[in-house]
Design an enzyme around this catalytic site. Sequence first.
Site, PDB file in Angstrom:
ATOM      1  N   ASP A  83       1.121  -1.191  -0.652  1.00  5.40           N
ATOM      2  CA  ASP A  83      -0.091   0.125  -0.062  1.00  5.40           C
ATOM      3  C   ASP A  83       0.494   1.442   0.098  1.00  5.40           C
ATOM      4  O   ASP A  83       1.909   1.411   0.901  1.00  5.40           O
ATOM      5  CB  ASP A  83      -0.790   0.105   0.989  1.00  5.40           C
ATOM      6  N   ASP A  94      -3.722   7.130  -3.741  1.00  2.00           N
ATOM      7  CA  ASP A  94      -2.740   5.962  -2.888  1.00  2.00           C
ATOM      8  C   ASP A  94      -3.811   4.794  -3.527  1.00  2.00           C
ATOM      9  O   ASP A  94      -4.758   4.794  -3.428  1.00  2.00           O
ATOM     10  CB  ASP A  94      -4.260   7.147  -1.423  1.00  2.00           C
ATOM     11  N   HIS A 166     -11.783   6.393   2.182  1.00  2.00           N
ATOM     12  CA  HIS A 166     -11.487   7.696   2.769  1.00  2.00           C
ATOM     13  C   HIS A 166     -11.313   9.207   1.342  1.00  2.00           C
ATOM     14  O   HIS A 166     -11.166   8.405   0.532  1.00  2.00           O
ATOM     15  CB  HIS A 166     -10.441   8.114   3.577  1.00  2.00           C
ATOM     16  N   HIS A 174      -6.182  11.275   5.129  1.00  2.00           N
ATOM     17  CA  HIS A 174      -8.200  10.689   5.628  1.00  2.00           C
ATOM     18  C   HIS A 174      -8.897  12.065   5.886  1.00  2.00           C
ATOM     19  O   HIS A 174      -9.196  12.987   7.131  1.00  2.00           O
ATOM     20  CB  HIS A 174      -7.900   9.758   6.767  1.00  2.00           C
ATOM     21  N   GLU A 199     -11.232   0.734  -0.972  1.00  2.00           N
ATOM     22  CA  GLU A 199      -9.840   0.084  -0.248  1.00  2.00           C
ATOM     23  C   GLU A 199     -10.411  -1.027   0.195  1.00  2.00           C
ATOM     24  O   GLU A 199     -10.494  -1.049   1.083  1.00  2.00           O
ATOM     25  CB  GLU A 199      -9.224   0.626  -0.097  1.00  2.00           C
ATOM     26  N   GLU A 292      -6.790  -1.528  -3.799  1.00  2.00           N
ATOM     27  CA  GLU A 292      -7.002   0.201  -3.353  1.00  2.00           C
ATOM     28  C   GLU A 292      -7.086   0.604  -4.631  1.00  2.00           C
ATOM     29  O   GLU A 292      -5.959   0.699  -5.150  1.00  2.00           O
ATOM     30  CB  GLU A 292      -6.082   0.708  -2.658  1.00  2.00           C
TER      31      GLU A 292
HETATM   32 CO    CO Z   1      -6.096   4.472   2.218  1.00  2.00          CO
END
Ligand code: CO
Length: 307
Positions: A83, A94, A166, A174, A199, A292
């Site tokens: 990640d 992300d 998020h 976030h 995700e 994700e």
């Molecule tokens: Co994330």
Amino acid sequence: MIMIDSYIQAGKIVSKIRNDASKMIKEGCLILDLVEYVEGETLKQGAGIAFPCNVSLNEIAAHYTSPANDETVIHAGDLVKLDLGAEVDGCIADSAVTIIAEGDIGERFSQDEINLHEEIVEASAAGLDAAIATVRAGVELGKVGAAVHEAISEYNLNPIFNLTGHSLEQYNLHAGISVPNYDNHDPYRLEEGQAIAIEPFATNGVGYVNDAPGHYIFSYIADKPFRMKSTQKVFNHIKKNNRYLPFSGRWITDKFGERKGNIALKQLSEAMAIYPYAPLREKKDCFVSQKEHTVIVEKEGCTVTTL
Ligand code: CO
């Protein structure tokens, strides 16, 4: 106003690094080498590191990154979640992927277990595809979660109910909106131009994670005075370099030494000047996969920046 070009650029950088790093995931690879490759490449590409590269194995869902001198080795058949995040002008991409480590599985796993790992990996990917297919301006968050849950259920597996995607805002990983992995009946409607990280996690366990021992990732909370000079010095460094985005304990110990760095991280955590994230382990110690992408919400759908 959304800085679309920066989101797109950050996304391209993350996809390339994610794809290249995925090829390193095989028997004998050190987690430390993987995270240093990802973070080093991010800087080389001219982006900032949005958060420490997470490499979480098997029953650990997220929030593990190597400490200094980490000797943890990846073994064939391990379920490896990679990640990573990059930012361009604070606009974050992300993205995460789960790879089954290549190599001779020997006695570690049976072929049945490897088949299960493959299904768990497919399930989180199906969950992500289903979620992305629902995203458009006006869709309720609960509906996005319902799509994830339904897709994962088709594999007779569970999502992780207490982990979410998020919203992203400039220099804010976030940013307040949580994208559930089941229908939590959240009536909030996505808006055009929002950047969202989706995700899904899939598991053969019960679908909840708890804190596991250790702290490897931290984030700044609030300014506090410290009497100990060395702690104040570390904190000044954090305030200057890591005020907005999460940072790795390893970055601190690499700079200040392991002893001094770790004492400071402990004191800063106890004083609630920084927040220590625990690695997250599936409640029944079962296997977990994650996939994700970052998307920009549009009127009739969305653009995936990290494809
Ligand atoms: Co994330």
